[in-house]
Design a protein around this motif. Structure first.
Motif, PDB file in Angstrom:
ATOM      1  N   ARG A 118       0.814  -1.212   0.000  1.00 35.95           N
ATOM      2  CA  ARG A 118       0.000   0.000   0.000  1.00 35.95           C
ATOM      3  C   ARG A 118       0.852   1.269   0.000  1.00 35.95           C
ATOM      4  NH1 ARG A 118      -1.809  -1.813   5.945  1.00 35.95           N
ATOM      5  NH2 ARG A 118      -0.101  -0.909   7.163  1.00 35.95           N
ATOM      6  N   ASN A 119       0.264   2.311  -0.570  1.00 38.70           N
ATOM      7  CA  ASN A 119       0.814   3.656  -0.421  1.00 38.70           C
ATOM      8  C   ASN A 119       2.288   3.713  -0.786  1.00 38.70           C
ATOM      9  OD1 ASN A 119       0.757   6.403   0.315  1.00 38.70           O
ATOM     10  ND2 ASN A 119       1.426   5.928   2.407  1.00 38.70           N
ATOM     11  N   ILE A 120       2.631   3.224  -1.978  1.00 39.73           N
ATOM     12  CA  ILE A 120       4.033   3.136  -2.366  1.00 39.73           C
ATOM     13  C   ILE A 120       4.156   3.288  -3.877  1.00 39.73           C
ATOM     14  CG2 ILE A 120       4.045   0.611  -2.646  1.00 39.73           C
ATOM     15  CD1 ILE A 120       6.860   0.668  -1.320  1.00 39.73           C
ATOM     16  N   GLU A 121       5.292   3.832  -4.309  1.00 40.94           N
ATOM     17  CA  GLU A 121       5.589   3.927  -5.742  1.00 40.94           C
ATOM     18  C   GLU A 121       6.553   2.823  -6.127  1.00 40.94           C
ATOM     19  OE1 GLU A 121       7.616   6.889  -9.093  1.00 40.94           O
ATOM     20  OE2 GLU A 121       7.327   7.614  -7.037  1.00 40.94           O
ATOM     21  N   LEU A 122       6.187   2.077  -7.161  1.00 45.91           N
ATOM     22  CA  LEU A 122       7.048   1.050  -7.732  1.00 45.91           C
ATOM     23  C   LEU A 122       7.548   1.584  -9.069  1.00 45.91           C
ATOM     24  CD1 LEU A 122       4.805  -2.074  -6.970  1.00 45.91           C
ATOM     25  CD2 LEU A 122       6.484  -0.948  -5.492  1.00 45.91           C
ATOM     26  N   TYR A 123       8.853   1.832  -9.142  1.00 47.91           N
ATOM     27  CA  TYR A 123       9.414   2.617 -10.243  1.00 47.91           C
ATOM     28  C   TYR A 123      10.315   1.775 -11.137  1.00 47.91           C
ATOM     29  CZ  TYR A 123      12.056   6.337 -12.575  1.00 47.91           C
ATOM     30  OH  TYR A 123      12.649   7.150 -13.504  1.00 47.91           O
ATOM     31  N   GLU A 124      10.022   1.757 -12.422  1.00 47.58           N
ATOM     32  CA  GLU A 124      10.861   1.191 -13.479  1.00 47.58           C
ATOM     33  C   GLU A 124      11.275  -0.252 -13.210  1.00 47.58           C
ATOM     34  OE1 GLU A 124      14.285   2.666 -16.528  1.00 47.58           O
ATOM     35  OE2 GLU A 124      14.755   2.781 -14.393  1.00 47.58           O
ATOM     36  N   SER A 125      10.317  -1.125 -13.287  1.00 48.94           N
ATOM     37  CA  SER A 125      10.622  -2.545 -13.161  1.00 48.94           C
ATOM     38  C   SER A 125      11.325  -3.056 -14.412  1.00 48.94           C
ATOM     39  CB  SER A 125       9.336  -3.340 -12.931  1.00 48.94           C
ATOM     40  OG  SER A 125       9.611  -4.714 -12.771  1.00 48.94           O
ATOM     41  N   ALA A 126      12.134  -4.102 -14.228  1.00 47.57           N
ATOM     42  CA  ALA A 126      12.788  -4.748 -15.362  1.00 47.57           C
ATOM     43  C   ALA A 126      11.892  -5.801 -16.000  1.00 47.57           C
ATOM     44  CB  ALA A 126      14.098  -5.405 -14.916  1.00 47.57           C
ATOM     45  N   SER A 127      10.848  -6.207 -15.278  1.00 47.86           N
ATOM     46  CA  SER A 127       9.905  -7.201 -15.780  1.00 47.86           C
ATOM     47  C   SER A 127       8.584  -6.983 -15.053  1.00 47.86           C
ATOM     48  CB  SER A 127      10.461  -8.606 -15.558  1.00 47.86           C
ATOM     49  OG  SER A 127       9.602  -9.592 -16.103  1.00 47.86           O
ATOM     50  N   TRP A 128       7.855  -8.054 -14.733  1.00 48.88           N
ATOM     51  CA  TRP A 128       6.628  -7.880 -13.981  1.00 48.88           C
ATOM     52  C   TRP A 128       6.944  -7.087 -12.717  1.00 48.88           C
ATOM     53  CZ3 TRP A 128       4.378 -13.548 -13.887  1.00 48.88           C
ATOM     54  CH2 TRP A 128       4.134 -13.945 -15.199  1.00 48.88           C
ATOM     55  N   THR A 129       6.150  -6.099 -12.447  1.00 51.63           N
ATOM     56  CA  THR A 129       6.451  -5.204 -11.334  1.00 51.63           C
ATOM     57  C   THR A 129       6.108  -5.835  -9.992  1.00 51.63           C
ATOM     58  OG1 THR A 129       5.890  -3.381 -12.813  1.00 51.63           O
ATOM     59  CG2 THR A 129       6.118  -2.865 -10.475  1.00 51.63           C
ATOM     60  N   CYS A 130       4.929  -6.388  -9.900  1.00 51.36           N
ATOM     61  CA  CYS A 130       4.431  -6.946  -8.638  1.00 51.36           C
ATOM     62  C   CYS A 130       3.880  -8.335  -8.937  1.00 51.36           C
ATOM     63  CB  CYS A 130       3.361  -6.025  -8.064  1.00 51.36           C
ATOM     64  SG  CYS A 130       2.836  -6.431  -6.401  1.00 51.36           S
ATOM     65  N   ARG A 131       4.657  -9.365  -8.619  1.00 54.23           N
ATOM     66  CA  ARG A 131       4.282 -10.758  -8.932  1.00 54.23           C
ATOM     67  C   ARG A 131       3.810 -11.453  -7.661  1.00 54.23           C
ATOM     68  NH1 ARG A 131       5.897 -16.115  -9.208  1.00 54.23           N
ATOM     69  NH2 ARG A 131       5.643 -17.128 -11.246  1.00 54.23           N
ATOM     70  N   MET A 132       2.520 -11.786  -7.613  1.00 56.07           N
ATOM     71  CA  MET A 132       1.923 -12.382  -6.421  1.00 56.07           C
ATOM     72  C   MET A 132       1.366 -13.756  -6.771  1.00 56.07           C
ATOM     73  SD  MET A 132       2.482 -10.178  -4.135  1.00 56.07           S
ATOM     74  CE  MET A 132       2.497  -8.480  -3.597  1.00 56.07           C
ATOM     75  N   GLU A 133       1.959 -14.799  -6.213  1.00 51.73           N
ATOM     76  CA  GLU A 133       1.566 -16.164  -6.580  1.00 51.73           C
ATOM     77  C   GLU A 133       1.043 -16.939  -5.370  1.00 51.73           C
ATOM     78  OE1 GLU A 133       3.280 -20.217  -8.764  1.00 51.73           O
ATOM     79  OE2 GLU A 133       4.595 -18.481  -8.455  1.00 51.73           O
TER      80      GLU A 133
END
Length: 522
Positions: free
Chosen positions: A245-260
């Motif tokens: 929450r409440n966060i910036e995810l900046y310039e990923s090299a691939s999938w930014t947020c991977r939830m499995e």
């Protein structure tokens, strides 16, 4: 040898020779065809910065906030464990992981990142820990050259601390939180090669489907190699009670947020601020799991914005809610698939807006693609506004890796302007899409002229030859030959809604305003 057999052989050889000549001519014509790529930028709510790689006017104040914290929190400041903005990544890696271990050993606490930017390698989360990054501070992923030279993707002795598990990763955890309002920075462009064409691709003044596909693909930055270009920013697997929450995810090299395979996952007020040219840079990927909420997020990325899927190693996925999100995608803004090895069910998407930032690119605002053997069902999508998105919707039942099922889909209250392609609901001759309700669509095409190439044969042909391939709205009617340059692309015979190999499709109040020259058979 009998004379009749000789004649037959000669005829067969001649026919083969003629077929080779004809096919070769067609392929040569496709390969060397001169294409008109003149285009005009359109006005958009969100625009690119001077580099042409990032969105310039993200409304951070709408999504990120500074909360008031309780006075009795247990704080584990990474600087107390040796982290420094001037230290190398190995020192920071050790310090941050030690702070996380201390918080976990104390039964839980806040691991605080404050005072600037800290470069580090993979960080392993543990149960009952909140990783908090203050406003103005960041954790910065090592760049590609450092990862290769130091073998830093295997920096930890833990067997799961590999680059495939992400910059911030964890497996089998309980009660974990990642929060800002600071940043996690992926250094994504360093893991990619330059795009074949670095110029901006503007919407074609004369729209041609194949030209659109080829020019769009030329501007993607491919990953340098298979190992390092899968460097996710966040990757959590088989966890329970997770909050991002409440966060910036900046310039990923691939999938930014991977939830499995997570249960009880809440993603809120997250800004995904990616380089829109980086290949495979999905915003949020959910691979199996249950009880998932994604709300109040802003996502700008070069690949799919929000994507639900199930791979062979992941469980089924059920109970997903997506609400109040803004998505900019050069692929599909909301997508189910392509990987659908297991069931996906009970998905609700509502009150979202999908955009393109004044350039051309992308495929569908909504894409529901079942291809690999699982059953995708009970999908409800409503109240979606799209601006400058290429096509409003694709519902595709394919046959790539098994007999999939796709049924019980309702999409309603959709407004889309500046479109270039129709919507489609399509199955294949061995499987039909079942029970689809489409209601209250208002679609307007972009002002331009069209260079259409409509297949002249039986409309049932469309999609019949490629339903075991990769689905996109641009591929409902095409033949893939070696690469996209040699492939054949045909326009669908309709400008509004194409339905094929489907049953129980109900359409109500589906309004489309095409271009003036959109003359098609239907």
């Amino acid at each position: 040898m009998k004379k009749s057999i000789k004649i037959a052989l000669v005829i067969i050889i001649v026919l083969i020779f003629v077929a080779v000549i004809v096919l070769g001519g067609l392929v040569t014509a496709e390969l060397f065809k001169k294409r008109d790529i003149s285009g005009t930028p359109f006005e958009s709510r969100y625009v690119l910065d001077e580099s042409g790689n990032f969105i310039a006017n993200i409304p951070f104040e709408r999504y990120l906030y500074t909360p008031e914290y309780p006075s009795d929190e247990k704080i584990f400041d990474i600087r107390d464990y040796g982290a420094s903005t001037s230290a190398d990544f190995t020192a920071n890696h050790t310090a941050i992981n030690n702070a996380i271990s201390a918080a976990n050993a104390a039964g839980g606490g806040i691991v605080l990142v404050d005072g600037g930017e800290y470069t580090c390698a993979n960080i392993r989360l543990l149960s009952y820990v909140t990783l908090r990054i203050s406003r103005g501070s960041a954790l910065v992923n090592i760049n590609y050259d450092t990862a290769v030279s130091q073998n830093a993707d295997y920096f930890s002795s833990d067997e799961d601390a590999v680059v495939y598990n992400g910059f911030i990763y964890g497996t089998g955890l309980t009660d974990v939180t990642i929060e800002g309002p600071g940043k996690l920075k992926g250094n994504g462009a360093t893991y990619c090669d330059p795009a074949p064409d670095g110029s901006l691709f503007y919407p074609l003044d004369k729209f041609n489907l194949k030209t659109y596909v080829l020019e769009h693909r030329k501007r993607i930055m491919p990953g340098k190699d298979a190992e390092t270009n899968r460097n996710y920013i966040i990757a959590l697997t088989d966890c329970k009670n997770v909050a991002v929450r409440n966060i910036e995810l900046y310039e990923s090299a691939s999938w930014t947020c991977r939830m499995e395979g997570n249960e009880g996952l809440h993603i809120s007020n997250v800004v995904v601020n990616n380089n829109i040219r980086v290949a495979n840079s999905d915003g949020i990927d959910i691979l199996g799991g249950a009880d998932v909420v994604i709300e109040n997020c802003f996502i700008a990325t070069g690949d799919d914005g929000i994507c639900l899927k199930t791979e062979k190693t992941s469980p089924a996925l059920s109970g997903v809610t997506v609400a109040n999100c803004e998505v900019i995608s050069l692929a599909n803004c909301f997508k189910i698939g392509t990987e659908t090895d297991h069931d996906i069910s009970d998905v609700t998407v509502s009150d979202c807006s999908f955009y393109m930032p004044g350039i051309a690119g992308g495929y569908s605002g909504i894409a529901i693609e079942a291809t690999d053997g699982g059953k995708t069902s009970d999908i409800r999508i409503s109240d979606i506004t799209m601006h400058n998105v290429t096509a409003p919707m694709l519902i595709w039942l394919g046959n790539r890796n098994g007999n999939s099922e796709l049924e019980n889909v309702a999409v309603e209250n959709i407004t889309a302007d500046q479109c270039d392609l129709p919507s489609a609901v399509t199955g294949h001759k061995y499987g039909k899409v079942k029970n689809v309700t489409l209601k209250n669509f208002d679609v307007t095409y972009r002002s331009a002229t069209s260079d259409l190439k409509i297949y002249k044969g039986d409309s049932v042909y469309c999609g019949a030859l490629n339903m075991n391939g990769y689905p996109e709205i641009t591929r409902v009617s095409h033949i893939y030959l070696i690469n996209h340059e040699l492939s054949f692309y045909w326009d669908l015979p309709v400008y509004g809604l194409y339905v094929n190999h489907a049953e129980g499709v109900g359409v109500e109040n589906f309004n489309v305003i095409p271009r003036p020259d959109e003359m098609r058979p239907f």
